[in-house]
Scaffold this active site. Structure first.
Site, PDB file in Angstrom:
ATOM      1  N   SER A   1       5.392   3.478   2.750  1.00 27.20           N
ATOM      2  CA  SER A   1       4.967   2.081   2.900  1.00 27.20           C
ATOM      3  C   SER A   1       3.890   1.745   1.879  1.00 27.20           C
ATOM      4  O   SER A   1       3.201   2.629   1.377  1.00 27.20           O
ATOM      5  CB  SER A   1       4.402   1.894   4.308  1.00 27.20           C
ATOM      6  OG  SER A   1       3.805   0.630   4.442  1.00 27.20           O
ATOM      7  N   SER A   2       3.740   0.444   1.606  1.00 33.44           N
ATOM      8  CA  SER A   2       2.612  -0.021   0.780  1.00 33.44           C
ATOM      9  C   SER A   2       1.510  -0.629   1.633  1.00 33.44           C
ATOM     10  O   SER A   2       0.480  -1.063   1.093  1.00 33.44           O
ATOM     11  CB  SER A   2       3.090  -1.083  -0.211  1.00 33.44           C
ATOM     12  OG  SER A   2       4.073  -0.553  -1.060  1.00 33.44           O
TER      13      SER A   2
ATOM     14  N   THR B   1       4.914  -4.605  10.445  1.00 32.55           N
ATOM     15  CA  THR B   1       6.013  -5.223   9.709  1.00 32.55           C
ATOM     16  C   THR B   1       7.385  -4.950  10.305  1.00 32.55           C
ATOM     17  O   THR B   1       7.580  -3.969  11.030  1.00 32.55           O
ATOM     18  CB  THR B   1       6.008  -4.720   8.237  1.00 32.55           C
ATOM     19  OG1 THR B   1       6.945  -5.462   7.471  1.00 32.55           O
ATOM     20  CG2 THR B   1       6.357  -3.249   8.135  1.00 32.55           C
TER      21      THR B   1
ATOM     22  N   ARG C   1       4.477   3.889  12.057  1.00 30.19           N
ATOM     23  CA  ARG C   1       5.573   3.552  11.162  1.00 30.19           C
ATOM     24  C   ARG C   1       6.909   3.973  11.775  1.00 30.19           C
ATOM     25  O   ARG C   1       6.983   5.023  12.439  1.00 30.19           O
ATOM     26  CB  ARG C   1       5.339   4.324   9.852  1.00 30.19           C
ATOM     27  CG  ARG C   1       6.351   4.135   8.768  1.00 30.19           C
ATOM     28  CD  ARG C   1       6.221   2.805   8.133  1.00 30.19           C
ATOM     29  NE  ARG C   1       6.862   2.743   6.822  1.00 30.19           N
ATOM     30  CZ  ARG C   1       7.137   1.604   6.210  1.00 30.19           C
ATOM     31  NH1 ARG C   1       6.825   0.447   6.758  1.00 30.19           N
ATOM     32  NH2 ARG C   1       7.689   1.594   5.015  1.00 30.19           N
TER      33      ARG C   1
ATOM     34  N   THR D   1      -5.491  18.442   9.420  1.00 31.34           N
ATOM     35  CA  THR D   1      -5.534  18.251  10.878  1.00 31.34           C
ATOM     36  C   THR D   1      -5.864  16.799  11.200  1.00 31.34           C
ATOM     37  O   THR D   1      -6.667  16.186  10.532  1.00 31.34           O
ATOM     38  CB  THR D   1      -6.640  19.152  11.475  1.00 31.34           C
ATOM     39  OG1 THR D   1      -6.482  20.456  10.928  1.00 31.34           O
ATOM     40  CG2 THR D   1      -6.556  19.198  12.972  1.00 31.34           C
TER      41      THR D   1
ATOM     42  N   ASN E   1       9.602  -5.277   7.789  1.00 28.12           N
ATOM     43  CA  ASN E   1       9.969  -5.175   6.380  1.00 28.12           C
ATOM     44  C   ASN E   1      10.314  -6.557   5.850  1.00 28.12           C
ATOM     45  O   ASN E   1       9.428  -7.336   5.566  1.00 28.12           O
ATOM     46  CB  ASN E   1      11.082  -4.160   6.111  1.00 28.12           C
ATOM     47  CG  ASN E   1      11.182  -3.865   4.619  1.00 28.12           C
ATOM     48  OD1 ASN E   1      10.211  -4.085   3.881  1.00 28.12           O
ATOM     49  ND2 ASN E   1      12.312  -3.411   4.141  1.00 28.12           N
TER      50      ASN E   1
ATOM     51  N   ASP F   1      12.865   0.812   2.716  1.00 23.94           N
ATOM     52  CA  ASP F   1      11.649   1.334   2.076  1.00 23.94           C
ATOM     53  C   ASP F   1      11.802   2.790   1.630  1.00 23.94           C
ATOM     54  O   ASP F   1      10.954   3.312   0.912  1.00 23.94           O
ATOM     55  CB  ASP F   1      10.437   1.206   3.016  1.00 23.94           C
ATOM     56  CG  ASP F   1       9.768  -0.164   2.887  1.00 23.94           C
ATOM     57  OD1 ASP F   1      10.111  -0.905   1.945  1.00 23.94           O
ATOM     58  OD2 ASP F   1       8.912  -0.484   3.725  1.00 23.94           O
TER      59      ASP F   1
HETATM   60  O1  DON Z   1       5.873  -1.056   4.385  1.00 23.97           O
HETATM   61  C1  DON Z   1       6.026  -1.695   3.365  1.00 23.97           C
HETATM   62  O2  DON Z   1       5.495  -1.431   2.311  1.00 23.97           O
HETATM   63  C2  DON Z   1       6.911  -2.931   3.419  1.00 23.97           C
HETATM   64  N1  DON Z   1       7.942  -2.723   4.404  1.00 23.97           N
HETATM   65  C3  DON Z   1       6.061  -4.110   3.709  1.00 23.97           C
HETATM   66  C4  DON Z   1       6.851  -5.362   3.794  1.00 23.97           C
HETATM   67  C5  DON Z   1       6.041  -6.547   3.582  1.00 23.97           C
HETATM   68  O3  DON Z   1       4.876  -6.526   3.310  1.00 23.97           O
HETATM   69  C6  DON Z   1       6.747  -7.775   3.719  1.00 23.97           C
HETATM   70  N2  DON Z   1       6.012  -8.764   3.037  1.00 23.97           N
HETATM   71  N3  DON Z   1       6.314  -9.240   2.020  1.00 23.97           N
END
Ligand code: DON
Length: 572
Positions: free
Chosen positions: A454-455, A401, A107, A383, A403, A425
């Protein structure tokens, strides 16, 4: 409250949620680009046919699942630039044939000079669009480091071989799909605005058409540097210089030190069970894994199969579970390196059972009466777990992504790759919704070098100690529910992989207190029954774009490529 502008809606809907015109061509039950076959040796399902083909070729050359995943990630940065990326980040969940599991967090991170109030005006209100567009919206990219780490740990072919297919695609060009032509035309003016010196995505001569060749020479050069120098080809030298120069074009914060210091993190996957299946999923910095297990625990005591797919009781139960789980997400989840996420508490059966005890079949629970659960016992990060893998039957689930669709819309001059707008985010202000309407607080406040919550929920399901399903999706806040509904579509409603992916979905995320429903997901009687209980039903475009693989009891693989996009399943 922060307003969602027309522009934001257009960008988020264009890439991922598709316009109504496109949706209307995507009728219920339609197959994705999947010939329906079952395969013994391997399978790749991705958002673009060219990327799936690259993955399969790597497997046929004797590469393992991680080799193929690295090659697909790089190929997607070329052929699927609205989300595939070098300038973004993502997560990988891995399971070896022998059942060893691992998770990689690549990420993005906030720059070391990021500040909690960097998107607020002088009176403390969020400045619309500041975390969404241009150089200031960009987090330090993680994808290249992630691929280097994954390959270093598990790869079998040499690095050169797994990067080469992407170089070929960028240099020789690839034929864009109809959907891509329309997206690029729709974003023409935005690309001009954020890239006044031009980018390969701008067609100055005419409009883009299906099958036009998109050649990306600058991107090919960046990929060659990555091929030659590994992580140093991106985080140091000419590419790093171009990223930093690009920051200076628009008050961005990323420095050479930020780039040098970026490292992805191996983390211990979240695991849980559901009706005898084992779920292996992504830990924080994803909120998705914890939320997925919470949702499964919340519905497990109920007879979903007896009620039926998208029946009123099924929908009501899931909506009430989602309301509670997303409320927890807003308060308790954030970067585990900065915030003690109370994951053990949130994953207790007793906790989720107790959360569901306030649900009443006669009427919708107002979200205003649902706060995050009271969890005690803050924990320290565990850990990191590492495993050794074998080559046969390894499974990789990666969600990656920028985003928003095409991220910040900034293409690094000279580097040819898009930068993310992942900073959105973060919770830019407590209670203020981001691009996906998600709210947050302290756990996900901006801090230097911190990862934004993040999701993304890349997941793997096991049955009786064997691989059963590999699943994941884009879709912002709807990711968690799409993965959840795909899993129950298979386990409870006994759908085949493609049907489970194609099946219409619905979504609730605590705030706003509305149930979003895909066209034709619910019949009119079900809708009326839910409305009568106080549920606010809102129709909307596509929910999710799931790409998944199911292992049958005969040991063959079935693909599920989402018909909501150009997604494609190839097996051999
Ligand atoms: O990490 C996340 O949750 C978002 N940045 C994901 C973005 C995403 O799935 C774009 N799609 N609609």
């Amino acid at each position: 409250m922060r307003k969602i502008t027309k522009h934001q809606i257009r960008v988020s809907f264009l890439g991922y949620f598709l316009s109504l015109t496109l949706i209307s061509s995507c009728v219920s039950g339609q197959l994705g680009k999947n010939n329906g076959g079952e395969y013994k040796n391997g399978m790749v399902v991705s958002a673009h046919p060219e990327a799936s083909a690259v993955g399969i070729e790597i497997l046929k050359k004797g590469g393992n699942a991680v080799d193929a995943a690295v090659a697909v990630q790089f190929a997607l940065s070329v052929v699927y630039p609205n989300a595939g990326n070098l300038g973004g980040g993502g997560f990988m969940v891995y399971r070896s044939a022998k059942g060893e599991i691992n998770a990689l967090d690549f990420r993005e991170k906030a720059s070391s000079s990021a500040r909690r109030d960097m998107y607020l005006d002088s009176v403390g209100n969020p400045i619309v669009d500041k975390s969404l567009y241009g150089q200031l919206a960009v987090g330090v990219p993680g994808s290249v480091d992630g691929m280097v780490e994954a390959h270093k740990k598990y790869g079998k072919l040499n690095w050169n071989q797994v990067v080469q297919p992407a170089i070929d695609l960028a240099q020789n060009g690839f034929k864009i799909t109809k959907r891509q032509a329309s997206e690029l035309n729709g974003l023409h003016r935005d690309f001009m605005k954020f890239n006044p010196n031009g980018t390969a995505f701008i067609n100055l001569e005419s409009t883009w058409k299906e099958n036009d060749l998109l050649v990306q020479n600058e991107l090919a050069n960046t990929l060659k540097l990555i091929q030659e120098k590994g992580r140093a080809g991106f985080y140091e030298g000419a590419v790093a210089d171009s990223i930093v120069a690009e920051m200076q074009n628009g008050k961005g914060l990323i420095t050479k030190i930020d780039l040098q210091n970026y490292h992805s993190a191996w983390r211990k996957p979240i695991t849980g069970t559901y009706r005898g299946y084992k779920i292996i999923t992504m830990p924080p910095t994803s909120s998705g894994g914890i939320a997925l297990i919470q949702l499964l625990q919340s519905v497990e005591p109920y007879p979903l199969k007896k009620w039926g797919h998208n029946a009123d009781s099924t929908v009501q139960l899931i909506v009430e579970a989602e309301r509670r789980v997303y409320a927890d997400r807003a308060t308790h989840l954030g970067d585990p390196d900065f915030y003690a996420v109370p994951k053990n508490e949130l994953l207790k059966h007793s906790y989720n059972k107790n959360r569901m005890s306030t649900f009443n079949w006669n009427s919708a629970t107002p979200s205003s009466s649902v706060l995050a659960g009271n969890v005690s016992g803050k924990e320290h990060e565990e850990t990191t777990h590492f495993s050794i893998v074998d080559k046969e039957g390894n499974a990789v689930s990666i969600t990656t992504t920028l985003n928003g669709s095409y991220g910040s819309l900034v293409v690094v001059k000279g580097g040819g790759f898009l930068l993310n707008n992942e900073m959105d985010d973060f919770s830019v202000k407590p209670g203020s919704p981001n691009m996906y309407g998600l709210v947050g607080g302290e756990a996900n406040a901006i801090a230097p070098n911190k990862r934004m919550l993040s999701s993304m929920t890349p997941s793997i399901v096991e049955k009786d100690g064997n691989l059963f399903m590999v699943v994941g999706t884009p879709g912002g806040s709807t990711i968690i529910t799409s993965v959840f509904q795909t899993i129950i579509n298979v386990i409870d409603f006994e759908m085949q992989m493609q049907s489970a992916v194609s099946a219409k979905k619905f979504h609730h995320q605590w705030l706003p207190d509305e149930v979003y429903v895909e066209k034709d997901a619910l019949d009119s009687l079900t809708t009326e029954k839910l409305k009568a209980k106080g549920y606010k039903i809102m129709s909307r475009g596509s929910i999710g774009r799931v790409d998944a693989i199911l292992r049958t009891k005969w040991g063959t693989y079935q693909g599920g490529a989402d018909p909501r996009g150009d997604d494609n399943a190839i097996g051999y």
